[in-house]
Design a protein around this motif. Structure first.
Motif, mmCIF file in Angstrom:
data_model
loop_
_atom_site.group_PDB
_atom_site.id
_atom_site.type_symbol
_atom_site.label_atom_id
_atom_site.label_comp_id
_atom_site.label_asym_id
_atom_site.label_seq_id
_atom_site.Cartn_x
_atom_site.Cartn_y
_atom_site.Cartn_z
ATOM 1 N N LEU A 139 0.828 -1.203 0.000
ATOM 2 C CA LEU A 139 0.000 0.000 0.000
ATOM 3 C C LEU A 139 0.860 1.248 0.000
ATOM 4 N N GLY A 140 0.344 2.303 -0.605
ATOM 5 C CA GLY A 140 0.999 3.604 -0.574
ATOM 6 C C GLY A 140 2.270 3.645 -1.391
ATOM 7 N N SER A 141 2.967 4.769 -1.251
ATOM 8 C CA SER A 141 4.230 4.984 -1.947
ATOM 9 C C SER A 141 5.164 5.724 -1.000
ATOM 10 N N ASP A 142 6.344 6.077 -1.484
ATOM 11 C CA ASP A 142 7.258 6.814 -0.611
ATOM 12 C C ASP A 142 6.903 8.298 -0.551
ATOM 13 N N LYS A 143 5.821 8.698 -1.226
ATOM 14 C CA LYS A 143 5.367 10.091 -1.188
ATOM 15 C C LYS A 143 3.965 10.254 -0.593
ATOM 16 N N SER A 144 3.170 9.198 -0.641
ATOM 17 C CA SER A 144 1.793 9.261 -0.155
ATOM 18 C C SER A 144 1.427 7.932 0.493
ATOM 19 N N CYS A 145 0.895 8.000 1.698
ATOM 20 C CA CYS A 145 0.600 6.805 2.478
ATOM 21 C C CYS A 145 -0.908 6.565 2.515
ATOM 22 N N VAL A 146 -1.308 5.315 2.452
ATOM 23 C CA VAL A 146 -2.717 4.933 2.555
ATOM 24 C C VAL A 146 -3.007 4.610 4.014
ATOM 25 N N VAL B 209 3.904 3.812 8.957
ATOM 26 C CA VAL B 209 4.943 2.800 8.788
ATOM 27 C C VAL B 209 5.411 2.793 7.329
ATOM 28 N N GLY B 210 6.729 2.744 7.154
ATOM 29 C CA GLY B 210 7.309 2.740 5.815
ATOM 30 C C GLY B 210 8.675 2.077 5.833
ATOM 31 N N ARG B 211 9.218 1.830 4.669
ATOM 32 C CA ARG B 211 10.541 1.200 4.571
ATOM 33 C C ARG B 211 11.563 2.078 5.266
ATOM 34 N N GLN B 212 12.456 1.451 6.023
ATOM 35 C CA GLN B 212 13.408 2.201 6.837
ATOM 36 C C GLN B 212 14.284 3.119 5.999
ATOM 37 N N SER B 213 14.674 2.686 4.829
ATOM 38 C CA SER B 213 15.561 3.500 3.997
ATOM 39 C C SER B 213 14.833 4.677 3.353
ATOM 40 N N ARG B 214 13.485 4.681 3.397
ATOM 41 C CA ARG B 214 12.735 5.719 2.673
ATOM 42 C C ARG B 214 11.881 6.632 3.544
ATOM 43 N N LEU B 215 11.557 6.217 4.768
ATOM 44 C CA LEU B 215 10.676 7.018 5.618
ATOM 45 C C LEU B 215 11.455 7.578 6.796
ATOM 46 N N HIS B 216 11.367 8.892 6.973
ATOM 47 C CA HIS B 216 12.011 9.581 8.091
ATOM 48 C C HIS B 216 10.948 10.392 8.817
ATOM 49 N N ALA B 217 11.050 10.476 10.117
ATOM 50 C CA ALA B 217 10.052 11.180 10.925
ATOM 51 C C ALA B 217 9.845 12.614 10.453
ATOM 52 N N SER B 218 10.891 13.254 9.953
ATOM 53 C CA SER B 218 10.782 14.650 9.509
ATOM 54 C C SER B 218 9.863 14.810 8.300
ATOM 55 N N GLY C 164 9.779 -16.522 4.828
ATOM 56 C CA GLY C 164 11.088 -16.204 5.384
ATOM 57 C C GLY C 164 11.577 -14.809 5.034
ATOM 58 N N ARG C 165 10.770 -14.050 4.281
ATOM 59 C CA ARG C 165 11.168 -12.678 3.921
ATOM 60 C C ARG C 165 11.172 -11.794 5.158
ATOM 61 N N GLU C 166 12.169 -10.919 5.216
ATOM 62 C CA GLU C 166 12.298 -9.994 6.337
ATOM 63 C C GLU C 166 12.767 -8.638 5.821
ATOM 64 N N TYR C 167 12.355 -7.593 6.488
ATOM 65 C CA TYR C 167 12.894 -6.270 6.203
ATOM 66 C C TYR C 167 12.647 -5.351 7.394
ATOM 67 N N LEU C 168 13.341 -4.229 7.410
ATOM 68 C CA LEU C 168 13.185 -3.244 8.481
ATOM 69 C C LEU C 168 12.273 -2.119 8.012
ATOM 70 N N THR C 169 11.445 -1.666 8.922
ATOM 71 C CA THR C 169 10.595 -0.523 8.636
ATOM 72 C C THR C 169 10.844 0.542 9.700
ATOM 73 N N THR C 170 10.374 1.735 9.407
ATOM 74 C CA THR C 170 10.338 2.811 10.390
ATOM 75 C C THR C 170 8.892 2.960 10.820
ATOM 76 N N LEU C 171 8.672 3.016 12.123
ATOM 77 C CA LEU C 171 7.346 3.250 12.671
ATOM 78 C C LEU C 171 7.352 4.633 13.301
ATOM 79 N N VAL C 172 6.569 5.532 12.756
ATOM 80 C CA VAL C 172 6.478 6.903 13.257
ATOM 81 C C VAL C 172 5.209 7.018 14.100
ATOM 82 N N ALA C 173 5.380 7.384 15.354
ATOM 83 C CA ALA C 173 4.248 7.575 16.266
ATOM 84 C C ALA C 173 3.960 9.068 16.357
ATOM 85 N N LEU C 174 2.753 9.434 15.977
ATOM 86 C CA LEU C 174 2.329 10.834 16.041
ATOM 87 C C LEU C 174 1.615 11.085 17.362
#
Length: 144
Positions: free
Chosen positions: A5-12, A37-46, A87-97
Motif C-alpha cells: 500500500l501507498g508509496s514513498d510520497k503518499s501513504c494509505v 509505517v514505511g521502509r526504513q531507507s525511505r521514511l524519516h520522521a521529519s 522467510g522474507r524480512e525487512y526493516l521498517t520505520t514506525l512513526v508515532a504521532l
C-alpha cells in the motif's frame, strides 16, 4: 504479507480498531491514535508534518471539528517485519504521532459518547494479513 500500500510520497491510511468508526453519530469526541509505517531507507520522521496530518484529519472529520494534539513530539523507531511462511524480512520505520482529540461541532447530530479510533498509514509497505477488508480513510502526503 498482504498487498503493498501507498508509496514513498503518499501513504494509505486504514482504520485498525473496529470498536468505533467515523460513521458513528453517537460520538461527541474521537481520541485518535495515528501511526505511520514505511521502509526504513525511505521514511524519516521529519517527512511527517503536522500540517499534512491536519489535511488527513480534515478529509476524515471535516472542517467543523476542534482538533487538540496531546503534545507536539513525533517519535520514530525501527520495526523488524518478518513473514513466517516465506522467510522474507525487512526493516521498517514506525512513526508515532501525538494522539489527537477531535471534538465534533456543527455537524448536525452530535452524540454524547467518547470514541477511540486507531489508524495506521502504510507508505510503500505491505500491510499485515487480516487488514484486507478495511477501507481507506484517506491519504497522508509526505514531505519530499
Amino acid at each position: 504479507f498482504g498487498k503493498r500500500l501507498g508509496s514513498d510520497k503518499s501513504c494509505v491510511c486504514l482504520q485498525q480498531s473496529v470498536s468505533d468508526s467515523l460513521s458513528d453519530f453517537s460520538c461527541a469526541t474521537y481520541d485518535v491514535t495515528l501511526r505511520v509505517v514505511g521502509r526504513q531507507s525511505r521514511l524519516h520522521a521529519s517527512q511527517v508534518r503536522q500540517d499534512r496530518v491536519m489535511d488527513l484529519l480534515r478529509q476524515q472529520f471535516g472542517n467543523y471539528s476542534k482538533y487538540t494534539f496531546a503534545h507536539s513530539e513525533v517519535s520514530a523507531s525501527s520495526m523488524h517485519v518478518g513473514h513466517w511462511d516465506s522467510g522474507r524480512e525487512y526493516l521498517t520505520t514506525l512513526v508515532a504521532l501525538p494522539d489527537v482529540r477531535i471534538q465534533a461541532i456543527g455537524r448536525g447530530r452530535v452524540g454524547k459518547k467518547d470514541c477511540r479510533l486507531a489508524e495506521v498509514c502504510y507508505c510503500d509497505v505491505e500491510r499485515c494479513e487480516g487488514t484486507e477488508d478495511r477501507h481507506s480513510l484517506g491519504n497522508l502526503v509526505l514531505e519530499s
